[in-house]
Design a protein around this motif. Structure first.
Motif, PDB file in Angstrom:
ATOM      1  N   THR A   4      62.054  33.368  39.736  1.00 46.38           N
ATOM      2  CA  THR A   4      61.078  34.040  38.892  1.00 46.38           C
ATOM      3  C   THR A   4      61.736  35.230  38.220  1.00 46.38           C
ATOM      4  O   THR A   4      62.428  36.000  38.864  1.00 46.38           O
ATOM      5  CB  THR A   4      59.874  34.500  39.740  1.00 46.38           C
ATOM      6  OG1 THR A   4      59.344  33.352  40.392  1.00 46.38           O
ATOM      7  CG2 THR A   4      58.811  35.132  38.889  1.00 46.38           C
ATOM      8  N   HIS A   5      61.525  35.374  36.915  1.00 41.77           N
ATOM      9  CA  HIS A   5      62.166  36.435  36.144  1.00 41.77           C
ATOM     10  C   HIS A   5      61.135  37.450  35.679  1.00 41.77           C
ATOM     11  O   HIS A   5      60.070  37.082  35.221  1.00 41.77           O
ATOM     12  CB  HIS A   5      62.879  35.848  34.925  1.00 41.77           C
ATOM     13  CG  HIS A   5      63.881  34.823  35.294  1.00 41.77           C
ATOM     14  ND1 HIS A   5      65.119  35.133  35.780  1.00 41.77           N
ATOM     15  CD2 HIS A   5      63.817  33.475  35.270  1.00 41.77           C
ATOM     16  CE1 HIS A   5      65.779  34.024  36.030  1.00 41.77           C
ATOM     17  NE2 HIS A   5      65.011  33.003  35.739  1.00 41.77           N
ATOM     18  N   ALA A   8      64.125  42.418  31.639  1.00 43.72           N
ATOM     19  CA  ALA A   8      65.016  42.238  30.493  1.00 43.72           C
ATOM     20  C   ALA A   8      65.916  43.460  30.411  1.00 43.72           C
ATOM     21  O   ALA A   8      65.503  44.570  30.732  1.00 43.72           O
ATOM     22  CB  ALA A   8      64.215  42.093  29.204  1.00 43.72           C
ATOM     23  N   MET A  35      56.666  33.683  35.040  1.00 41.15           N
ATOM     24  CA  MET A  35      58.090  33.734  34.730  1.00 41.15           C
ATOM     25  C   MET A  35      58.229  34.214  33.294  1.00 41.15           C
ATOM     26  O   MET A  35      57.643  33.642  32.385  1.00 41.15           O
ATOM     27  CB  MET A  35      58.756  32.367  34.877  1.00 41.15           C
ATOM     28  CG  MET A  35      59.060  32.034  36.304  1.00 41.15           C
ATOM     29  SD  MET A  35      60.071  30.558  36.586  1.00 41.15           S
ATOM     30  CE  MET A  35      60.478  29.906  35.044  1.00 41.15           C
ATOM     31  N   HIS A  36      58.980  35.289  33.100  1.00 42.83           N
ATOM     32  CA  HIS A  36      59.218  35.840  31.766  1.00 42.83           C
ATOM     33  C   HIS A  36      60.636  35.521  31.339  1.00 42.83           C
ATOM     34  O   HIS A  36      61.569  35.629  32.132  1.00 42.83           O
ATOM     35  CB  HIS A  36      59.014  37.356  31.769  1.00 42.83           C
ATOM     36  CG  HIS A  36      57.592  37.742  31.921  1.00 42.83           C
ATOM     37  ND1 HIS A  36      56.769  37.943  30.853  1.00 42.83           N
ATOM     38  CD2 HIS A  36      56.832  37.949  33.020  1.00 42.83           C
ATOM     39  CE1 HIS A  36      55.571  38.266  31.271  1.00 42.83           C
ATOM     40  NE2 HIS A  36      55.584  38.271  32.596  1.00 42.83           N
ATOM     41  N   HIS A  37      60.788  35.157  30.080  1.00 45.60           N
ATOM     42  CA  HIS A  37      62.106  34.876  29.522  1.00 45.60           C
ATOM     43  C   HIS A  37      62.247  35.633  28.219  1.00 45.60           C
ATOM     44  O   HIS A  37      61.431  35.452  27.307  1.00 45.60           O
ATOM     45  CB  HIS A  37      62.274  33.376  29.245  1.00 45.60           C
ATOM     46  CG  HIS A  37      62.145  32.524  30.446  1.00 45.60           C
ATOM     47  ND1 HIS A  37      60.958  31.919  30.797  1.00 45.60           N
ATOM     48  CD2 HIS A  37      63.038  32.196  31.391  1.00 45.60           C
ATOM     49  CE1 HIS A  37      61.141  31.235  31.907  1.00 45.60           C
ATOM     50  NE2 HIS A  37      62.400  31.387  32.295  1.00 45.60           N
ATOM     51  N   ILE A  39      63.945  35.841  24.804  1.00 44.68           N
ATOM     52  CA  ILE A  39      64.534  34.757  24.029  1.00 44.68           C
ATOM     53  C   ILE A  39      65.450  35.251  22.920  1.00 44.68           C
ATOM     54  O   ILE A  39      66.540  34.744  22.735  1.00 44.68           O
ATOM     55  CB  ILE A  39      63.425  33.856  23.438  1.00 44.68           C
ATOM     56  CG1 ILE A  39      62.655  33.192  24.575  1.00 44.68           C
ATOM     57  CG2 ILE A  39      64.015  32.815  22.497  1.00 44.68           C
ATOM     58  CD1 ILE A  39      61.438  32.426  24.133  1.00 44.68           C
ATOM     59  N   GLY A  53      59.928  36.983  23.637  1.00 48.70           N
ATOM     60  CA  GLY A  53      60.114  36.026  24.707  1.00 48.70           C
ATOM     61  C   GLY A  53      58.828  35.302  25.016  1.00 48.70           C
ATOM     62  O   GLY A  53      57.889  35.313  24.219  1.00 48.70           O
ATOM     63  N   ASP A  54      58.797  34.690  26.186  1.00 46.68           N
ATOM     64  CA  ASP A  54      57.585  34.001  26.608  1.00 46.68           C
ATOM     65  C   ASP A  54      57.335  34.252  28.084  1.00 46.68           C
ATOM     66  O   ASP A  54      58.217  34.672  28.819  1.00 46.68           O
ATOM     67  CB  ASP A  54      57.656  32.506  26.305  1.00 46.68           C
ATOM     68  CG  ASP A  54      58.747  31.773  27.072  1.00 46.68           C
ATOM     69  OD1 ASP A  54      59.190  32.255  28.130  1.00 46.68           O
ATOM     70  OD2 ASP A  54      59.162  30.705  26.613  1.00 46.68           O
ATOM     71  N   SER A  56      55.502  32.197  31.289  1.00 45.50           N
ATOM     72  CA  SER A  56      54.928  30.940  31.772  1.00 45.50           C
ATOM     73  C   SER A  56      54.211  31.191  33.079  1.00 45.50           C
ATOM     74  O   SER A  56      54.761  31.805  33.985  1.00 45.50           O
ATOM     75  CB  SER A  56      56.036  29.908  31.997  1.00 45.50           C
ATOM     76  OG  SER A  56      56.710  29.631  30.809  1.00 45.50           O
ATOM     77  N   GLN A  70      51.600  28.948  28.867  1.00 43.13           N
ATOM     78  CA  GLN A  70      52.646  29.776  28.290  1.00 43.13           C
ATOM     79  C   GLN A  70      52.068  30.706  27.235  1.00 43.13           C
ATOM     80  O   GLN A  70      51.163  30.347  26.497  1.00 43.13           O
ATOM     81  CB  GLN A  70      53.706  28.875  27.663  1.00 43.13           C
ATOM     82  CG  GLN A  70      54.964  29.575  27.290  1.00 43.13           C
ATOM     83  CD  GLN A  70      56.061  28.575  26.997  1.00 43.13           C
ATOM     84  OE1 GLN A  70      55.839  27.377  26.936  1.00 43.13           O
ATOM     85  NE2 GLN A  70      57.261  29.057  26.805  1.00 43.13           N
TER      86      GLN A  70
END
Length: 192
Positions: A4-5, A8, A35-37, A39, A53-54, A56, A70
C-alpha cells in the motif's frame, strides 16, 4: 512492490547545474485499503509544480462497487514545494507576499491550510529534531472536545493530506500531542 502506497516525494533541481533546490514529502492520511500512486508532474511557467495521480480503494463494504474503485487527484505546489504556503521559511524562489497565509516561525511545529478547508486539510510538520516522532500524534477535535481524526506522523518535514469530507461544517482544533501533552494547537474551519 505490491504494498500500500501513501507517500510521494518531489525533488526540484536547478536546471543549470542539477543541484537539488528542495525536496518535499507528501503523505496521504487514508485508510489501510487505499493505494495512492503519483503518476506525473510538470513545472509551470510561474515556478510552481503540479503533480497528479490516482487513489484505488482495494476494499469496500459497498456490494455494488466494482473493485478497485479509483479516483484521480491533482496537487499544486508553490515554487518552494509547499502545499501549505510558508512551509519553507528559508526559500525565496519565486515567492511573493504570502497574502495572509500561515507561515512557519521558529516556534511552530506545524502549519495547516487551507483555512477554511472543504475536502482536505494539509498539515505541514516542521523538521523536528531530538524528539522521537513515534511519541507524536496529530489529533483533530470538534469544539465539543470529541476527537474526530487522529494519526501518527512518521517523519517531520512532510505535508500530511487529511480527508475532511466526513466532517460536518464547523470549527475544529488540530493539535500536535506528545505523551499526553499538547505541544501546539491551531483552529481550522471546515465549510461545505
Amino acid at each position: 512492490d505490491g504494498g500500500t502506497h501513501y507517500e510521494a516525494q518531489v525533488i526540484k533541481c536547478d536546471s543549470t547545474d542539477g543541484s537539488m533546490m528542495w525536496e518535499r514529502y507528501y503523505h496521504f492520511v487514508e485508510s489501510q485499503s487505499d493505494m495512492h500512486h503519483a503518476i506525473d508532474l510538470k513545472a509551470t511557467p510561474d515556478g510552481s509544480v503540479v503533480f497528479c495521480g490516482d487513489a484505488s480503494d482495494t476494499w469496500s463494504q459497498n456490494p455494488n462497487l466494482e473493485l478497485p474503485a479509483q479516483q484521480g487527484w491533482i496537487v499544486k505546489l508553490d515554487a518552494c514545494g509547499c502545499l501549505v504556503p510558508g512551509c519553507d521559511e528559508g526559500c525565496t524562489v519565486g515567492v511573493e507576499d504570502a497574502g495572509g497565509h500561515p507561515e512557519l516561525d521558529s516556534g511552530s511545529l506545524f502549519i495547516i491550510g487551507p483555512n477554511p478547508a472543504r475536502d482536505y486539510i494539509n498539515i505541514y510538520i516542521n523538521k523536528i529534531s531530538n524528539i522521537k516522532l513515534s511519541t507524536f500524534n496529530i489529533q483533530v477535535h470538534d469544539l465539543a472536545g470529541n476527537m474526530v481524526k487522529s494519526f501518527t506522523p512518521h517523519r517531520g518535514d512532510t505535508t500530511y493530506i487529511v480527508d475532511t469530507t466526513g466532517l460536518a461544517a464547523g470549527q475544529y482544533v488540530v493539535s500536535l500531542v506528545s505523551e499526553g501533552a499538547v505541544l501546539q494547537s491551531e483552529k481550522i474551519m471546515v465549510v461545505r
